[in-house]
Design a protein around this motif. Structure first.
Motif, PDB file in Angstrom:
ATOM      1  N   ASN A  82     -19.746  -8.157 -56.341  1.00 42.79           N
ATOM      2  CA  ASN A  82     -19.088  -8.337 -55.047  1.00 42.79           C
ATOM      3  C   ASN A  82     -17.785  -9.121 -55.136  1.00 42.79           C
ATOM      4  N   LYS A  83     -17.306  -9.384 -56.357  1.00 40.29           N
ATOM      5  CA  LYS A  83     -16.015 -10.041 -56.599  1.00 40.29           C
ATOM      6  C   LYS A  83     -15.920 -11.403 -55.911  1.00 40.29           C
ATOM      7  N   ASP A  84     -17.038 -12.179 -56.038  1.00 41.66           N
ATOM      8  CA  ASP A  84     -17.019 -13.541 -55.502  1.00 41.66           C
ATOM      9  C   ASP A  84     -16.835 -14.580 -56.596  1.00 41.66           C
ATOM     10  N   GLY A  85     -16.545 -14.129 -57.809  1.00 40.57           N
ATOM     11  CA  GLY A  85     -16.335 -15.050 -58.915  1.00 40.57           C
ATOM     12  C   GLY A  85     -17.589 -15.416 -59.671  1.00 40.57           C
ATOM     13  N   LYS A  86     -18.742 -14.869 -59.272  1.00 41.63           N
ATOM     14  CA  LYS A  86     -20.011 -15.155 -59.945  1.00 41.63           C
ATOM     15  C   LYS A  86     -20.574 -13.856 -60.523  1.00 41.63           C
TER      16      LYS A  86
ATOM     17  N   GLU B  62     -27.826 -10.788 -56.505  1.00 44.75           N
ATOM     18  CA  GLU B  62     -26.614 -11.539 -56.188  1.00 44.75           C
ATOM     19  C   GLU B  62     -26.766 -13.003 -56.591  1.00 44.75           C
ATOM     20  N   ALA B  63     -25.875 -13.468 -57.462  1.00 47.57           N
ATOM     21  CA  ALA B  63     -25.845 -14.880 -57.845  1.00 47.57           C
ATOM     22  C   ALA B  63     -25.288 -15.705 -56.683  1.00 47.57           C
TER      23      ALA B  63
ATOM     24  N   PHE C  81     -22.610 -15.948 -69.540  1.00 46.41           N
ATOM     25  CA  PHE C  81     -22.961 -15.678 -68.147  1.00 46.41           C
ATOM     26  C   PHE C  81     -22.394 -16.722 -67.195  1.00 46.41           C
ATOM     27  N   ASN C  82     -22.413 -17.977 -67.594  1.00 48.08           N
ATOM     28  CA  ASN C  82     -22.080 -19.071 -66.665  1.00 48.08           C
ATOM     29  C   ASN C  82     -20.721 -19.725 -66.913  1.00 48.08           C
ATOM     30  N   GLY C  83     -19.927 -19.170 -67.831  1.00 47.90           N
ATOM     31  CA  GLY C  83     -18.575 -19.669 -68.032  1.00 47.90           C
ATOM     32  C   GLY C  83     -18.447 -20.909 -68.886  1.00 47.90           C
TER      33      GLY C  83
END
Length: 397
Positions: free
Chosen positions: A53-57, A68-69, A373-375
């Motif tokens: 959903n292009k929310d940065g997660k 959805e994260a 996964f978490n940057g």
């Protein structure tokens, strides 16, 4: 400088010495894993990761759903199936990959369902609710370890798999990706190819002959990627590369400069490699060498990636839970473990692997994901199988 000051500085430097000479074993022992159970229901045996959903997660996709994260709210991609606990059936997602197929800037989902059946891709609805539009890729996707890979080094991925239980092919979109993708022969279409049946096991992509082009590998031999005309049948090199296995990797295990073949058992036990030896003409022979004989069974998928950041690729695999139900295969009721195997390379180039257990209540499916996964720049692991959907985040003490 006074004697007292000199002594204090010396003591500080001596105390720091152990930290300056930490061994690789010590570094491996610092790695732990944070486990998150995303879903306890059997959804699929393949999994993909993308920011849907292009929310940065990053989110998790399993064929029927995407989660959805960060709270893992499930959203339907298509009408979900009910596969029970997996004791007597299979999902409709043996493997899946996220990719922007139509170039609209949103990640879509490529899904290989049941072996031999048609495969599809699902178009991201760009934030809208509802099922994703389904597009046919190909009428027949065979072999239980298909792969979606940048086969030609041009930044574009292609599906490599069996086709109609006769050919080995690579499949990629044409000008209109909503139309069935273009099927290109790797094997001779007039001859039944090893690895092309719907339930065949063992498939990989790697540079076997050292020409810096990716070849296609099965247990019955390998196809040499040509310099040109890649849409015509490739030269086949017959070879005995072992019994039924999962993912296959070309990698120099003995330091002789030649690529050997790494693989693991899909339904029995063991992890092994095949040592490349000279043969007649340009057809090398391969000799089987066992890495681990009976550490666990049913390692139906394997990744080859640097887990601990030392520049050497490690193996990640585990036990596929109930590949053929609670009474099928070897030791079906043993703990569904997950491991990473740390690569050690000696001065002469000889490679060994050291096993490290990650978990004993999850296992793997037929395809899984490894990446950051978490940057935090550490590789994590995402799995979907008959035990559920799991995220393992790497944590360094």
């Amino acid at each position: 400088m006074s004697l007292r000051s000199w002594l204090l500085i010396s003591l500080v430097l001596i105390a720091a010495l152990p930290a300056l000479s930490v061994s690789a074993d010590d570094e491996a022992s610092k790695i732990t894993w944070k486990k998150t159970v995303v879903d306890k229901t059997f959804r699929s045996e393949g999994v993909a990761v993308a920011d849907v959903n292009k929310d940065g997660k990053l989110d998790i996709l399993v064929g029927d759903y995407w989660y959805e994260a960060p709270d893992w709210k499930p959203h339907e991609i298509r009408k979900p199936g009910n596969f029970g606990d997996g004791a007597g059936g299979y999902s409709q997602c043996f493997a899946c990959w996220a990719d922007d197929v139509n170039g609209d800037g949103w990640p879509d989902l490529v899904v290989v369902g049941f072996p031999g059946a048609p495969c599809h891709w699902y178009e991201n609805p760009q934030g809208k609710e509802g099922h994703w539009k389904q597009h046919v890729i190909c009428e027949s996707a065979c072999n239980e370890t298909p792969t979606y890979v940048d086969l030609f080094g041009n930044g574009k991925r292609a599906l490599v798999m069996g086709f109609k239980e006769k050919q080995m092919v690579w499949v990629a979109p044409g000008k209109d990706p909503t139309q069935p993708w273009e099927v290109h022969s790797i094997s001779d279409p007039q001859v039944k190819a090893p690895g092309s049946a719907k339930f065949d096991h063992g498939l990989g992509v790697g540079d076997v002959n050292g020409d810096k082009r990716l070849d296609v590998i099965t247990t019955g031999g390998w196809w040499e990627q040509p310099e040109k005309d890649v849409d015509k049948p490739w030269k086949f090199h017959p070879a005995n590369l072992g019994p039924s296995c999962a993912d296959m990797y070309a990698f120099d295990m003995d330091g002789d400069g030649k690529a050997d073949i790494l693989s693991s058992s899909a339904h029995d036990e063991g992890i092994w490699w095949h040592q490349q030896k000279p043969g007649k003409d340009d057809n090398p022979t391969f000799v089987r060498q066992v890495l681990f004989k009976d550490i666990f069974s049913q390692s139906h998928a394997m990744q080859f990636v640097d887990i601990n950041g030392d520049g050497l690729k490690d193996l990640v695999t585990g036990k596929r839970w109930w590949a053929h139900g609670p009474k099928g295969d070897k030791n079906p009721m043993a703990d569904p473990v997950l491991y990473w195997f740390e690569q050690k390379k000696a001065k002469d180039g000889v490679v060994t692997f050291v096993p490290h257990k990650i978990d004993e209540a999850s296992g793997i499916g037929t395809q899984f994901w490894v990446g950051d996964f978490n940057g935090d720049k550490l590789p994590d692991i995402v799995i979907s199988n008959k035990r559920g959907v799991f995220l393992f985040e790497q944590v360094k003490k």
